[in-house]
Motif scaffolding. Structure first.
Motif, PDB file in Angstrom:
ATOM      1  N   GLN A  16       3.322   8.163  -5.763  1.00  0.00           N
ATOM      2  CA  GLN A  16       2.826   7.416  -4.609  1.00  0.00           C
ATOM      3  C   GLN A  16       1.304   7.576  -4.440  1.00  0.00           C
ATOM      4  O   GLN A  16       0.575   6.574  -4.413  1.00  0.00           O
ATOM      5  CB  GLN A  16       3.561   7.881  -3.343  1.00  0.00           C
ATOM      6  N   GLU A  74       5.092  -2.060   2.187  1.00  0.00           N
ATOM      7  CA  GLU A  74       4.992  -0.692   1.655  1.00  0.00           C
ATOM      8  C   GLU A  74       4.994   0.266   2.831  1.00  0.00           C
ATOM      9  O   GLU A  74       4.290   0.049   3.836  1.00  0.00           O
ATOM     10  CB  GLU A  74       3.710  -0.549   0.837  1.00  0.00           C
ATOM     11  N   ASP A 130       7.772  -2.614  -2.005  1.00  0.00           N
ATOM     12  CA  ASP A 130       8.177  -1.303  -2.500  1.00  0.00           C
ATOM     13  C   ASP A 130       9.707  -1.180  -2.368  1.00  0.00           C
ATOM     14  O   ASP A 130      10.323  -1.751  -1.473  1.00  0.00           O
ATOM     15  CB  ASP A 130       7.477  -0.211  -1.685  1.00  0.00           C
TER      16      ASP A 130
END
Length: 1001
Positions: free
Chosen positions: A649, A882, A928
């Motif tokens: 990440q 996200e 995501d």
């Protein structure tokens, strides 16, 4: 009696056929005779006299006392015993009943106990009747042969007298009838027929039915024999019946030397046999037959007392002064001279070939047979000639049936015009012999062959050769069987032995009389059961069980012989004619070896048990250690899977920020620093990706999705991906195009080839790298050639280990040594072959072999290697979802630098609201997978449901598991793994914008 003998004994010409009616009549007469004699004996012993009274009167009668005290001559006793033995074997009526009229071996077995029992029963009252006759009648008043009839008459019992008379008549008729039938057959076959054939061959050859002639001859012979016997009886006067019988026995005994010599002496000849019999019969006539007539005349008494011409040395009953009883004297001289002549004439010359063959039938040679030196005679006698000749003696119907059976047995067809072979000649001679005897049948066949051959000698030579050929074949077969290691026995459908070899008797330990032809298998098993008892149980049931095991075809049967310490393997096989072939093999050594091994195994049980306990304990400890290691491995895998998301990440966010800085720099020192940071982040990305791949491969979490696709599409994308890297090192990178489809997992195969090409570029300081395909049958070999540092032969097995790098390669390029390790694991998962060729002087060749598909079913899609697109991004609306604020900000910064409008939110609901607020058409979705609420695929599904199913979408995730890719594929969503490569992202977005602009036009 003559008429009865003609009616029952001469109905057909075949002398070997059974006269069941005649035998039934003889058996009935024998029973009547026995009952009558027993009744007369019981009447005399218990009715006419009491046993005590009879003994008392005997002791008072001088003739009876003299009979009791009489001591017979030992010479006479032995002579009568010898004559009785010869009579049982050689008398025509005995031979006819025991051999010709015998149907089965069971009759012989029954006669073994029934005939002696009959003799005991019929002689039970001989002594009481003889003593009662001497007591009841004056000496010489009644003939002793008539006591059995005179005593019931003396006792005033007329009905018993009639019964005794009938019994005596039955005894006489049975003996006379059978004797006449047997003698008539002998006279016709051995005297009349040969004379007729030799003197009247031309006329008889054309006669169609010779059988009627034979029947007439036999019937006439019966009457002639009875008439001659009657006149002989009248000529003897008062001679006792016993004396006549002994005289006949002495005559028939003259056949004994030739009979028994032929059975046991190989050198015996026909001339010796005939000469011996002629001399013996002549001496018998002179010493026994003629004196029986001479005692009643003066000339006869003078001849007996002084000999012929006064030569006392030639007296008939005292030859050369021998003072012996008349019977012993005649038998001794006749048989002695018979035997001497027989032996002398036989030794005078060598036996003929036919005599040697006949001797082999009864006295087989111990050595192996020698092939006969006959040449193949060819005759023009046809099958039709043979059949016609046999039909003259047996009749057309019987002849036809016999030849049909012969053809069926030999599996052939008898064409009338075909020439007759040896076997057919032999069969025809056997058929004719059944009607007219062996000698006459041989003469008939010689006359038939003389029609087509040169002479009678040649015809007889042909018959001899046929006998020799068949006998030689039998001898060869027997010799071959005797040289086989296994015991072999052949049984007929009735389970009677018809053939065996020497090993059969030796293996089973059978006595000689149990390996003779005709012995039933059951009798052999009874002997084995008595010799080797099988423990408790009914004897009959054990024999039946053994018999079933011996006759069932299939699995072998093991026969244990404890008394001989042997184990025999018995195998049964059926023959086409319902016969049975049984083989016996001695498997004692192998069986003992198996038993020894079993005993050895039994002694090892304790050690095995102890070792098993020890191994169980060690296995338990090992299982516990393995479980601990597996738990640790699973924990490691889970940790890496969980940590990969957290690790990637921030790395993803850093790549996005660095890419934005790279695109904003226009040169200078800051630009160089930013590019170095980008390279460092890319190296970190490669290391983390390799570690994750290794972890997934070791844990078995990586599964394949086999599809068919064109290898050319993958090659083009790889060329675009690695072209910049090659240009940066001034290397020439060449891809040879290929249009063949292959079957593999597209992503895993791409990953494998990426590692190979990357290594080739890394470890090639100068020169070129070539990537091409070559077809190998139904497979495609994808090869990567380079002109790099090369790999020594001794190091080729080490380069596929983790974290292992060659020293020369480590000086050229950076890395951890995981690339080839991943290649090896991926090839094992895909079941593809890996090959390596290299040399120290430089250059390497790596290849992977994949199967060729029949057709491709995969559409080319944009991958992470899609080149950087410079399509305009202005006017495009990109929605980013996200949950990580840093990545979301970095994505917004990067997309904004590309002149795109960005909607950056953390969940699907916020994205829907922002899109509605923007009021513009969405170019694409960047979502995501791991969101705070739900996952990225669900979020894409919700947005599309609201604003249209055709909206392009990319799933950005650090989760590399197959189920995520499968779920994205079902929703038609592209997948980019974190950290995202900006070039791949820019390419996808550029394509979407271009498609959107084309659609708007």
């Amino acid at each position: 009696m003559a008429v009865f003998a003609v009616l029952f004994g001469t109905r057909q010409t075949d002398a070997t056929e059974h006269q069941h009616g005649l035998m039934l009549a003889v058996a009935t007469e024998s029973i009547v005779k026995l009952v009558a004699f027993l009744a007369a004996g019981a009447f005399v012993t218990f009715w006419m006299f009491s046993p005590v009274e009879l003994i008392e009167r005997v002791m008072k009668t001088p003739e009876a006392v003299r009979a009791i005290n009489y001591t017979p001559s030992i010479g006479n006793f032995l002579t009568m015993t010898l004559l009785s033995f010869c009579a049982i074997m050689l008398l025509p009526r005995q031979f006819h009943v025991s051999v010709v009229e015998n149907s089965t071996d069971a009759e012989v077995g029954r006669a073994r106990w029934l005939f002696p029992l009959y003799l005991v029963a019929i002689n039970l009252f001989v002594i009481p009747i003889a003593l009662a006759g001497l007591v009841s009648f004056p000496f010489g008043a009644v003939d002793s042969d008539m006591y059995v009839l005179a005593l019931p008459m003396e006792g005033n019992s007329p009905w018993l007298s009639v019964g005794v008379f009938v019994g005596g008549l039955s005894a006489a008729t049975a003996m006379v009838i059978v004797e006449c039938v047997a003698l008539s057959i002998m006279v016709s076959n051995d005297i009349v027929v040969p004379l007729v054939l030799q003197r009247g061959a031309p006329s008889r050859a054309g006669q169609k039915d010779f059988g009627n002639f034979l029947l007439r001859v036999r019937r006439f012979a019966i009457f002639a024999i009875m008439v001659m016997a009657y006149f002989y009886y009248r000529a003897l006067g008062n001679t006792q019946l016993a004396a006549i019988g002994l005289l006949s026995f002495a005559a028939i005994a003259q056949l004994a030397p030739a009979f028994f010599g032929g059975l046991f002496w190989r050198r015996a000849t026909a001339r010796g046999a005939m000469g011996g019999m002629l001399v013996g019969v002549a001496v018998w006539i002179y010493t026994l037959f003629l004196p029986s007539f001479m005692e009643g005349t003066t000339a006869g008494l003078l001849l007996l007392q002084h000999g012929p011409f006064g030569i006392e040395a030639l007296r008939p009953q005292a030859l050369f002064g021998a003072d012996l009883p008349p019977l012993l004297h005649g038998v001794l001289w006749s048989l002695s001279l018979n035997l001497m002549t027989y032996v002398g004439l036989s030794l005078a010359r060598q036996p003929f070939s036919i005599e040697r063959l006949q001797a082999d039938l009864f006295v087989p040679n111990a050595i192996a047979p020698i092939a006969p030196t006959f040449r193949r005679w060819r005759t023009t006698v046809t099958v039709q000639d043979i059949q016609s000749t046999v039909a003259q003696y047996l009749g057309p119907d019987r002849a036809r049936h016999s030849f049909e059976a012969f053809a069926a047995m030999h599996r052939t067809s008898l064409e009338p015009a075909a020439p007759a072979d040896f076997e057919l000649l032999q069969h025809a001679e056997h058929l004719i012999a059944s009607s007219i005897g062996a000698a006459s049948s041989r003469l008939v066949m010689s006359l038939l062959l003389r029609k087509r051959t040169v002479s009678a000698k040649a015809a007889l030579k042909l018959l001899d050769d046929s006998h020799a050929a068949l006998h030689f074949n039998r001898e060869i077969l027997q010799a071959a069987l005797n040289h086989v290691r296994q015991g072999i026995a052949v049984f007929d459908p009735d389970l009677q032995l018809i053939c065996s070899n020497r090993q059969f008797g030796e293996i089973l330990g059978l006595p000689l009389h149990l390996v003779q032809i005709g012995i039933p298998l059951r009798e052999i098993l009874e002997f084995m059961g008595d010799a080797s008892p099988r423990g408790a149980g009914d004897r009959e049931s054990l024999i039946e069980m053994r018999l079933a095991a011996y006759t069932i075809e299939g699995e072998p049967y093991l026969e244990r012989l404890p008394d001989r310490h042997m184990v025999i393997e018995v195998r049964a096989n059926r023959m086409p004619g319902s016969g049975l072939v049984i083989t016996f093999s001695d498997v004692t050594p192998s069986f003992e070896a198996a038993e020894a091994l079993e005993r050895s195994n039994a002694t090892l049980e304790k050690r095995v048990r102890d070792r098993t306990e020890e191994l169980t304990r060690l296995n338990s400890e090992l299982a516990q250690a393995k479980s601990t290691a597996e738990d640790a491995n699973i924990s490691k895998t889970r940790f890496l899977a969980a940590a990969s998301h957290d690790i990637l990440q921030p790395l993803n966010a850093a790549r996005l920020y660095v890419t934005s800085l790279v695109e904003r720099q226009n040169g200078g020192e800051d630009s160089r620093l930013v590019e170095n940071i980008d390279d460092s982040l890319e190296a970190i990305e490669e290391i983390l990706g390799a570690l994750l791949d290794i972890s997934r491969l070791d844990a078995g979490a990586m599964t394949t999705a086999i599809t068919s696709f064109k290898i050319g599409d993958m090659m083009r994308s790889l060329e675009i991906e690695f072209a910049p890297m090659a240009r940066a090192k001034a290397l020439k990178l060449t891809f040879v195009p290929c249009s063949l489809p292959v079957e593999s997992d597209r992503l895993l195969l791409r990953r494998l080839l990426q590692n190979l090409i990357s290594n080739a570029i890394k470890y090639t300081p100068r020169g070129r790298v070539l990537v091409g395909c070559r077809r190998r049958g139904q497979s495609l070999q994808i090869g990567v050639y380079d002109t790099g540092v090369g790999i020594p032969i001794v190091k080729r097995g080490e380069i596929f280990k983790e974290f292992h790098r060659l020293e020369q390669g480590a000086r050229i390029a950076r890395g951890l040594g995981l690339g080839l390790s991943i290649v090896e694991r991926l090839a094992r998962v895909l079941n593809h072959g890996i090959a390596l060729d290299s040399n120290v002087s430089g250059g390497s060749f790596f290849s992977v072999t994949v199967p060729i598909a029949k057709a491709d079913n995969h559409t080319a899609a944009v991958t992470s290697a899609t080149p950087l697109s410079r399509a305009p991004m202005s006017g495009s609306l990109i929605v980013c979802v996200e949950n990580d604020a840093a990545i979301l900000d970095g994505m917004r910064t990067l997309l904004t630098a590309w002149d795109a409008k960005v909607v950056a939110v953390t969940d699907a609901d916020a994205a829907i609201e922002a899109i509605e607020a923007a009021g513009e058409r969405v170019t694409g979705l960047l979502v995501d997978y791991h969101l705070d609420r739900g996952n990225g695929i669900a979020a894409i599904r919700d947005i599309r449901r609201r604003f249209g199913d055709g909206i392009p979408a990319i799933l950005i995730t650090a989760d590399r598991s197959p189920h995520v890719r499968a779920a994205a594929r079902e929703e038609n969503v592209a997948v980019l793994n974190k950290p995202v490569k900006p070039a791949s992202l820019r390419a996808l977005l550029g394509q979407w914008r271009t498609q959107q602009m084309v659609a708007a036009e």
